[in-house]
Design an enzyme around this catalytic site. Structure first.
Site, PDB file in Angstrom:
ATOM      1  N   GLU A  65       0.832  -1.204   0.000  1.00 55.07           N
ATOM      2  CA  GLU A  65       0.000   0.000   0.000  1.00 55.07           C
ATOM      3  C   GLU A  65       0.866   1.254   0.000  1.00 55.07           C
ATOM      4  O   GLU A  65       0.566   2.241   0.672  1.00 55.07           O
ATOM      5  CB  GLU A  65      -0.976  -0.004   1.192  1.00 55.07           C
ATOM      6  CG  GLU A  65      -2.005  -1.122   1.116  1.00 55.07           C
ATOM      7  CD  GLU A  65      -3.012  -1.099   2.263  1.00 55.07           C
ATOM      8  OE1 GLU A  65      -2.716  -0.496   3.312  1.00 55.07           O
ATOM      9  OE2 GLU A  65      -4.094  -1.695   2.104  1.00 55.07           O
ATOM     10  N   GLU A  99      -6.665  -7.955  -0.819  1.00 65.11           N
ATOM     11  CA  GLU A  99      -7.019  -8.140   0.594  1.00 65.11           C
ATOM     12  C   GLU A  99      -8.502  -7.874   0.722  1.00 65.11           C
ATOM     13  O   GLU A  99      -8.916  -6.721   0.777  1.00 65.11           O
ATOM     14  CB  GLU A  99      -6.289  -7.141   1.510  1.00 65.11           C
ATOM     15  CG  GLU A  99      -4.813  -7.351   1.649  1.00 65.11           C
ATOM     16  CD  GLU A  99      -4.181  -6.426   2.704  1.00 65.11           C
ATOM     17  OE1 GLU A  99      -4.918  -5.714   3.422  1.00 65.11           O
ATOM     18  OE2 GLU A  99      -2.941  -6.424   2.783  1.00 65.11           O
TER      19      GLU A  99
END
Ligand SMILES: *[C@@H]1O[C@H](CO)[C@@H](O)[C@H](O)[C@H]1NC(C)=O
Ligand SMILES: *[C@@H]1O[C@H](CO)[C@@H](O)[C@H](O)[C@H]1NC(C)=O
Length: 660
Positions: free
Chosen positions: A220, A299
């Site tokens: 991220e 995710e």
């Protein structure tokens, strides 16, 4: 770090310890790897590093391929839909890896996604530990043995509610360090890490016949930056550590994050609970051809993590089965985060936010389909119904024995933590934890007053780092803690010769967003504005090994403001494997740390929401020794017991219930 003889002995005994599978006796168990385990400790003088490995990995014979076009992945040339879920090996006892992987397969998953935690693999710079839960090569052997595939998420930064997002605390001591950046010292450190991990995992890459399909760059990163040079440098290091392995980036569901995190040549992946919008955004924002390919929700968050606090509840689960069905029915791909969360034992948890600090609990149960103890949570069967529609090869769900109850047993106070201190490190001012070579645990700072001072105590500049128990002549005077936004003032009075103790705990470095992550004391300690100058003693309590307290020792807790005390107890057990699992409950305990048969199983804290510590049955024997370090002992009797079912809940904070 030099390896002592004692270190060699303990590593060998861990590596050769009998592995016990779920519900089976040791004699009939089969482990994920070959029966023979040897321990190798190599010291490479050229790179001034040492490596501890437990090697039991048979060589692979065949090689495989992994590729993709705009929508479909191919394993060995055949279409492969990734029905994935995350298990982080370093959050699960090694003895249970194969069982957790089997439960993933039985739910209908075919791919295991995993983070690796650099801070456990390289606890001191240049010293690598690939034993126990860090024996990640054995984890991939177990994935392969189960006939599953894997996706590697090695960091270096992983978020993951870990201490500093998985970065080692010692990075803070390297001059000119800037983490997660195109910075020479950082990239030098990541190169050494990737190199060491690569040596372990190369046999498990698909090109070498292993299960690892692809590897993620950073994590991220688009939320915090967009530096192409940094991403490319990591990509190059990974290409050398994990040769011939496809790479991808994983970013949040926002245009800025996807743009910032993506890198030409690496598949761009989006994460989160809204894949409908995420997939659309990925295809709008990502226009570089070499970043395009199949759509994966990297995710899919089944729910959320827990943070300690008297008002913080336990996260409940999301029933996302219909979302997962939507993903698969469209020919797309996902990884459930977490399929199995496991735990942050001993001290791997991080913290969220900056002010106040929200340290994450020892348990990383996550309300995941497979609970912390490895048993299906209610959501498991919902997800299974969806997954098996697309993966008819899923085996039946194995039956698992219940956890056991352990009847109430007595905990006896046996020693004051400060009754026999380790050798002090004496400095002319208080030092941070990392400067003393320690990254996790506790430090006792000791100062003997050279004159008088009274008033409010300030321990370093800014917020405490993180929890400070304050004693004058052995009597606790108060607590400062970074979990409170509004901290109560602690006022003390010192005369010449009085002994001030500051016992400071690292509750977990913030997972992201702050640069100065040092723990302990930064800056001067003042009382009523007077700087306590002169000699400071530092006593290190990393609590990585059980205390050695002579049998028969006793200790009397004579007041409710005493210094921390070790309690000891024993309990019997007739079960093996998962049938021996239990949830340890410590009624009347306020805050502390527990060792079971020599292993630190983590922190407890009455405020909750975690109320018991999961004890792996694989670590129990017939008679079991437990040591409990209570940080705030009271004069009352102490007991412990094992529960077969866990509870979540909160209690008032005995140190400051009105603090927020
Ligand atoms: C290596 O890591 C394992 C697992 O955390 C631990 O049990 C062991 O003590 C470590 N070894 C050393 C020498 O620190
Ligand atoms: C690079 O890292 C190694 C350890 O991996 C360390 O010994 C060395 O000092 C570092 N060099 C620089 C220039 O930071």
């Amino acid at each position: 770090m030099k390896l002592s003889i004692a270190t060699f002995a303990s590593v060998a005994s861990i590596a050769t310890a009998q592995q016990t599978m779920w519900g089976q006796s040791p004699a009939t168990s089969t482990s994920g790897s070959s029966g023979v385990t040897t321990t190798r400790i190599s010291t490479t003088t050229a790179s001034q590093s040492s490596t501890l490995v437990s090697s039991s990995h048979p060589q692979t014979s065949t090689s495989g391929t992994f590729s993709y076009d705009s929508k479909t992945f191919y394993v060995n040339g055949k279409p492969f839909q990734i029905i994935g879920g995350q298990i982080d090996p370093q959050r699960v006892p090694k003895e249970y890896w194969a069982q957790r992987i089997q439960m993933a397969k039985s739910m209908g998953l075919n791919t295991i996604f995993s983070y690796l935690f650099w801070h456990y693999i390289e606890p001191q710079q240049g010293t690598f530990n690939f034993t126990g839960i860090n024996d990640v090569a054995s984890f991939y052997q177990a994935v392969r043995d189960a006939g599953m595939m894997a996706v590697l998420r090695p960091g270096p930064y992983v978020t993951a509610e870990r201490d500093w997002g998985g970065l080692p605390g010692w990075l803070s001591q390297i001059p000119n360090m800037q983490t997660r950046a195109n910075n020479g010292p950082f990239l030098n450190a990541t190169a050494a890490y990737f190199n060491a991990v690569g040596k372990q995992l190369q046999p498990y890459l698909i090109s070498n016949g292993g299960p690892i399909l692809m590897a993620q760059i950073e994590n991220e990163y688009g939320y915090v930056g967009s530096d192409m040079n940094y991403k490319q440098a990591l990509s190059n290091q990974m290409a050398s550590a994990f040769p011939n392995t496809k790479q991808y980036t994983n970013d949040g569901n926002s245009a800025g994050a996807l743009r910032g995190g993506s890198l030409p040549g690496a598949l761009a992946v989006v994460d989160g609970t809204d894949p409908q919008s995420g997939f659309t955004l990925r295809n709008q924002v990502i226009t570089t051809q070499s970043e395009l390919g199949p759509l994966i929700d990297g995710e899919y968050w089944v729910t959320w993590f827990d943070a300690w606090g008297p008002k913080n509840g336990h996260a409940g689960y999301n029933n996302g089965a219909s979302t997962l069905d939507w993903i698969l029915s469209n020919g797309n791909h996902f990884s459930i985060y977490m399929f199995h969360g496991g735990g942050n034992f001993p001290f791997g948890n991080g913290a969220g936010g900056q002010n106040p600090l929200q340290p994450f609990t020892t348990s990383y149960d996550y309300a995941a389909p497979l609970d912390e103890s490895g048993r299906p949570a209610p959501i498991y069967s919902n997800f299974r119904s969806t997954c098996v529609k697309y993966n008819s090869a899923a085996p039946a769900v194995p039956s698992i024995p219940s956890l056991q109850s352990i009847p109430l047993f007595t905990l006896t106070p046996v020693a004051g933590l400060f009754d026999s201190l380790p050798p002090p490190i004496t400095k002319s001012s208080p030092q941070v934890m990392e400067a003393l070579g320690q990254c996790f645990g506790y430090i006792l700072y000791e100062y003997v007053a050279t004159g008088s001072a009274s008033g409010q105590i300030q321990v370093g500049t800014g917020a405490p780092r993180d929890r400070v128990l304050i004693y004058v002549n052995g009597v606790r005077k108060g607590v400062l803690d970074a979990i409170y936004n509004t901290r109560p003032a602690v006022t003390i009075s010192l005369n010449q010769g009085d002994k001030l103790w500051l016992f400071i705990e690292n509750l977990g470095r913030v997972k992201d967003g702050i640069t100065d992550q040092r723990k302990g004391i930064v800056g001067p300690v003042t009382v009523g504005g007077t700087v306590l100058s002169g000699s400071w003693n530092h006593y290190l309590f990393p609590l990585d090994v059980e205390p050695s307290i002579p049998t028969g020792s006793t200790k009397t807790v004579s007041s409710n403001t005493a210094a921390p005390v070790w309690y000891h107890g024993t309990f019997g057990n007739t079960q093996t494997g998962m049938a021996a699992d239990t949830f340890l409950s410590l009624p009347n305990g306020i805050k502390g740390v527990v060792f079971v048969n020599g292993r630190n199983i983590g922190r407890y804290w009455a405020i909750g929401p975690q109320q018991q510590l999961w004890v792996p049955g694989a670590w129990l024997s017939g008679t079991n020794q437990i040591y409990v370090l209570e940080l705030e002992p009271t004069t009352g009797n102490r007991v412990a017991l094992g529960l077969s079912t866990r509870t979540w809940g909160n209690n008032p904070d005995p140190d400051c219930n009105n603090c927020s």
